[in-house]
Design a protein around this motif. Structure first.
Motif, PDB file in Angstrom:
ATOM      1  N   ALA A 123       0.829  -1.208   0.000  1.00 17.65           N
ATOM      2  CA  ALA A 123       0.000   0.000   0.000  1.00 17.65           C
ATOM      3  C   ALA A 123       0.861   1.254   0.000  1.00 17.65           C
ATOM      4  O   ALA A 123       0.547   2.240  -0.675  1.00 17.65           O
ATOM      5  N   SER A 124       1.950   1.240   0.764  1.00 15.79           N
ATOM      6  CA  SER A 124       2.788   2.432   0.876  1.00 15.79           C
ATOM      7  C   SER A 124       3.425   2.821  -0.453  1.00 15.79           C
ATOM      8  O   SER A 124       3.744   3.987  -0.666  1.00 15.79           O
ATOM      9  N   HIS A 125       3.586   1.849  -1.353  1.00 16.50           N
ATOM     10  CA  HIS A 125       4.136   2.154  -2.681  1.00 16.50           C
ATOM     11  C   HIS A 125       3.141   2.954  -3.531  1.00 16.50           C
ATOM     12  O   HIS A 125       3.518   3.515  -4.560  1.00 16.50           O
ATOM     13  N   GLN A 126       1.883   2.999  -3.124  1.00 21.40           N
ATOM     14  CA  GLN A 126       0.863   3.751  -3.851  1.00 21.40           C
ATOM     15  C   GLN A 126       0.710   5.173  -3.320  1.00 21.40           C
ATOM     16  O   GLN A 126      -0.137   5.920  -3.790  1.00 21.40           O
ATOM     17  N   LEU A 127       1.513   5.523  -2.335  1.00 20.58           N
ATOM     18  CA  LEU A 127       1.498   6.886  -1.799  1.00 20.58           C
ATOM     19  C   LEU A 127       2.501   7.735  -2.569  1.00 20.58           C
ATOM     20  O   LEU A 127       3.709   7.495  -2.487  1.00 20.58           O
ATOM     21  N   HIS A 128       2.008   8.717  -3.304  1.00 19.05           N
ATOM     22  CA  HIS A 128       2.868   9.577  -4.110  1.00 19.05           C
ATOM     23  C   HIS A 128       2.750  11.020  -3.650  1.00 19.05           C
ATOM     24  O   HIS A 128       1.819  11.386  -2.934  1.00 19.05           O
ATOM     25  N   GLY A 129       3.679  11.854  -4.091  1.00 21.10           N
ATOM     26  CA  GLY A 129       3.613  13.286  -3.800  1.00 21.10           C
ATOM     27  C   GLY A 129       3.545  13.574  -2.316  1.00 21.10           C
ATOM     28  O   GLY A 129       4.281  12.975  -1.512  1.00 21.10           O
ATOM     29  N   PRO A 130       2.642  14.491  -1.898  1.00 24.01           N
ATOM     30  CA  PRO A 130       2.517  14.845  -0.478  1.00 24.01           C
ATOM     31  C   PRO A 130       2.262  13.638   0.425  1.00 24.01           C
ATOM     32  O   PRO A 130       2.775  13.588   1.550  1.00 24.01           O
ATOM     33  N   ALA A 131       1.491  12.663  -0.062  1.00 23.33           N
ATOM     34  CA  ALA A 131       1.211  11.473   0.751  1.00 23.33           C
ATOM     35  C   ALA A 131       2.478  10.650   0.948  1.00 23.33           C
ATOM     36  O   ALA A 131       2.698  10.072   2.019  1.00 23.33           O
ATOM     37  N   GLY A 132       3.309  10.587  -0.084  1.00 21.18           N
ATOM     38  CA  GLY A 132       4.573   9.874   0.037  1.00 21.18           C
ATOM     39  C   GLY A 132       5.491  10.540   1.052  1.00 21.18           C
ATOM     40  O   GLY A 132       6.192   9.862   1.814  1.00 21.18           O
ATOM     41  N   ILE A 133       5.486  11.865   1.061  1.00 20.00           N
ATOM     42  CA  ILE A 133       6.289  12.614   2.040  1.00 20.00           C
ATOM     43  C   ILE A 133       5.781  12.345   3.452  1.00 20.00           C
ATOM     44  O   ILE A 133       6.564  12.136   4.390  1.00 20.00           O
ATOM     45  N   TRP A 134       4.449  12.348   3.618  1.00 19.62           N
ATOM     46  CA  TRP A 134       3.870  12.044   4.929  1.00 19.62           C
ATOM     47  C   TRP A 134       4.333  10.669   5.406  1.00 19.62           C
ATOM     48  O   TRP A 134       4.725  10.497   6.565  1.00 19.62           O
ATOM     49  N   TRP A 135       4.316   9.685   4.501  1.00 19.64           N
ATOM     50  CA  TRP A 135       4.697   8.326   4.872  1.00 19.64           C
ATOM     51  C   TRP A 135       6.169   8.258   5.284  1.00 19.64           C
ATOM     52  O   TRP A 135       6.520   7.586   6.261  1.00 19.64           O
TER      53      TRP A 135
END
Length: 219
Positions: free
Chosen positions: A83-95
């Protein structure tokens, strides 16, 4: 009797073998005790999440991923990894920031992921703001279709006012423009869709009458 029993056992094993293969000879699904790999996950076309102004869109993203996970064989930690690989942009930074608060090489379970994700994107304060906007929503200068779209979007945050057709009609009717309210105030439609359809027809009739009146006045 032993020969008959052995023959039945052989037939059962043969049927099980056939059931594990599709028509092209390819084995269906992962081997026993074998977890689905990342490619299996990507083959389900999981959605990407970047950012959103709508709290429930974040919740919908989680629900969609959980539907995908039901098709796969995954541990709770693998679910988080994929699931974490589907976090891009601002969401990826949050992760990345969230991971930095954990111990090195910490294994984050899916339940932990969901709790942290909802805590960041589905805040009670934002849900309350959306609820208030629904309660104050009126048509004003919007077309009926524009009002309907805003109504449907915000209604998700105030389900107690739209959980039956009767409640939904009452809530929708409350925000109508005075002209449409006058025409639709006594409408006895049984379903919300019928009410909206009748209101759209009435709006169109009002527009036709307004054009006719304007053309008459210009003569």
């Amino acid at each position: 009797m032993e020969i008959l029993a052995e023959g039945q056992h052989t037939m059962v094993e043969a049927l099980r073998t056939i059931a594990n293969y599709d028509g092209r000879g390819a084995r269906q699904g992962p081997e026993p005790n074998q977890y689905s790999d990342f490619k299996d996950f990507l083959d389900t076309k999981p959605p990407i999440f970047k950012e959103t102004e709508e709290p429930l869109q974040a919740d919908e993203w989680l629900n969609t991923l959980e539907q995908k996970f039901r098709l796969l064989c995954l541990t709770k930690v693998l679910k988080t990894e994929y699931a974490s690989h589907q976090l891009h942009g601002p969401a990826g930074i949050w992760w990345s920031h969230y991971q930095s608060t954990m111990a090195a090489n910490a294994q984050i379970t899916w339940d932990q992921f969901k709790y942290a994700f909802r805590g960041n994107y589905v805040l009670p304060g934002l849900m309350a703001i959306k609820h208030t906007k629904f309660m104050k929503l009126i048509q004003e200068n919007k077309s009926l279709n524009e009002y309907l779209q805003a109504f449907n979007n915000l209604a998700r945050y105030a389900t107690e006012f739209v959980d039956t057709d009767a409640k939904k009609i009452t809530s929708f009717k409350w925000g109508l423009s005075p002209k449409l309210m006058k025409a639709m105030g006594n409408c006895k439609c049984a379903t919300f869709n019928e009410f909206v359809s009748d209101a759209l027809s009435q709006e169109n009739n009002n527009a036709i009458y307004a054009c006719f009146k304007e053309s008459q006045e210009s003569l």
